[in-house]
Design a protein around this motif. Structure first.
Motif, mmCIF file in Angstrom:
data_model
loop_
_atom_site.group_PDB
_atom_site.id
_atom_site.type_symbol
_atom_site.label_atom_id
_atom_site.label_comp_id
_atom_site.label_asym_id
_atom_site.label_seq_id
_atom_site.Cartn_x
_atom_site.Cartn_y
_atom_site.Cartn_z
ATOM 1 N N ALA A 46 57.834 2.354 63.656
ATOM 2 C CA ALA A 46 59.129 3.025 63.802
ATOM 3 C C ALA A 46 60.026 2.256 64.774
ATOM 4 O O ALA A 46 61.228 2.106 64.532
ATOM 5 N N LEU A 47 59.461 1.753 65.852
ATOM 6 C CA LEU A 47 60.258 0.987 66.824
ATOM 7 C C LEU A 47 60.751 -0.323 66.221
ATOM 8 O O LEU A 47 61.878 -0.743 66.470
ATOM 9 N N GLU A 48 59.902 -0.970 65.430
ATOM 10 C CA GLU A 48 60.295 -2.233 64.808
ATOM 11 C C GLU A 48 61.374 -2.051 63.755
ATOM 12 O O GLU A 48 62.112 -2.983 63.451
ATOM 13 N N SER A 49 61.496 -0.854 63.210
ATOM 14 C CA SER A 49 62.498 -0.615 62.174
ATOM 15 C C SER A 49 63.859 -0.209 62.744
ATOM 16 O O SER A 49 64.821 -0.070 61.989
ATOM 17 N N LEU A 50 63.946 -0.034 64.060
ATOM 18 C CA LEU A 50 65.230 0.332 64.667
ATOM 19 C C LEU A 50 66.210 -0.830 64.550
ATOM 20 O O LEU A 50 65.818 -1.992 64.655
ATOM 21 N N PRO A 51 67.486 -0.540 64.330
ATOM 22 C CA PRO A 51 68.465 -1.623 64.236
ATOM 23 C C PRO A 51 68.643 -2.294 65.595
ATOM 24 O O PRO A 51 68.491 -1.667 66.642
ATOM 25 N N THR A 52 68.950 -3.570 65.563
ATOM 26 C CA THR A 52 69.199 -4.300 66.799
ATOM 27 C C THR A 52 70.681 -4.618 66.912
ATOM 28 O O THR A 52 71.401 -4.677 65.915
ATOM 29 N N VAL A 53 71.120 -4.835 68.114
ATOM 30 C CA VAL A 53 72.518 -5.165 68.374
ATOM 31 C C VAL A 53 72.610 -6.674 68.568
ATOM 32 O O VAL A 53 71.915 -7.228 69.417
ATOM 33 N N PRO A 54 73.448 -7.359 67.784
ATOM 34 C CA PRO A 54 73.593 -8.802 67.950
ATOM 35 C C PRO A 54 74.115 -9.135 69.352
ATOM 36 O O PRO A 54 74.892 -8.384 69.933
ATOM 37 N N ALA A 55 73.685 -10.257 69.887
ATOM 38 C CA ALA A 55 74.071 -10.654 71.238
ATOM 39 C C ALA A 55 75.589 -10.766 71.384
ATOM 40 O O ALA A 55 76.139 -10.459 72.436
ATOM 41 N N GLN A 56 76.294 -11.157 70.325
ATOM 42 C CA GLN A 56 77.750 -11.304 70.390
ATOM 43 C C GLN A 56 78.430 -9.956 70.622
ATOM 44 O O GLN A 56 79.545 -9.898 71.125
ATOM 45 N N ALA A 57 77.794 -8.879 70.221
ATOM 46 C CA ALA A 57 78.416 -7.561 70.323
ATOM 47 C C ALA A 57 78.245 -6.939 71.701
ATOM 48 O O ALA A 57 78.905 -5.960 72.031
ATOM 49 N N VAL A 58 77.373 -7.495 72.486
ATOM 50 C CA VAL A 58 77.126 -6.942 73.816
ATOM 51 C C VAL A 58 78.184 -7.488 74.767
ATOM 52 O O VAL A 58 78.364 -8.679 74.897
ATOM 53 N N ARG A 59 78.886 -6.588 75.428
ATOM 54 C CA ARG A 59 79.932 -7.006 76.350
ATOM 55 C C ARG A 59 79.400 -7.013 77.770
ATOM 56 O O ARG A 59 78.588 -6.183 78.140
ATOM 57 N N SER A 60 79.889 -7.953 78.545
ATOM 58 C CA SER A 60 79.461 -7.997 79.936
ATOM 59 C C SER A 60 80.149 -6.878 80.705
ATOM 60 O O SER A 60 81.242 -6.435 80.374
ATOM 61 N N VAL A 61 79.508 -6.410 81.701
ATOM 62 C CA VAL A 61 80.032 -5.334 82.520
ATOM 63 C C VAL A 61 80.889 -5.940 83.615
ATOM 64 O O VAL A 61 80.466 -6.827 84.339
ATOM 65 N N GLU A 62 82.108 -5.454 83.725
ATOM 66 C CA GLU A 62 83.004 -5.952 84.758
ATOM 67 C C GLU A 62 82.804 -5.110 86.006
ATOM 68 O O GLU A 62 83.003 -3.894 85.995
ATOM 69 N N LEU A 63 82.389 -5.767 87.066
ATOM 70 C CA LEU A 63 82.098 -5.057 88.289
ATOM 71 C C LEU A 63 83.284 -5.001 89.237
ATOM 72 O O LEU A 63 83.248 -4.307 90.232
#
Length: 77
Positions: A46-63
């Motif tokens: 079940a964990l392996e079937s979860l969708p993944t988020v492409p690295a390009q879609a992850v935004r950096s957090v502005e501190l």
């Protein structure tokens, strides 16, 4: 966990968890351990079937900006 339904199969003095997907666990003398093998397999599948988020879609957090003052770290200036 659909598609991963395991049952116990007894072979001599050993029990094996066998899944509907074709997976079979190792032989166990303890029935509880064989059941846990099947449960662990279903959870992992079940964990392996979860969708993944492409690295390009992850935004950096502005501190925000951080400045060092004479007394230490001053945030948010």
């Amino acid at each position: 966990m659909s598609g991963h339904s395991s049952e116990l199969e007894h072979r001599g003095s050993f029990a094996h968890a066998v899944c509907a997907c074709g997976w079979a666990g190792p032989g166990r003398r303890a029935l509880a351990r064989a059941r846990r093998d099947g449960s662990d397999h279903a959870t992992l599948a079940a964990l392996e079937s979860l969708p993944t988020v492409p690295a390009q879609a992850v935004r950096s957090v502005e501190l925000g900006s951080v400045e060092l003052g004479s007394g230490g770290l001053l945030a948010g200036r």
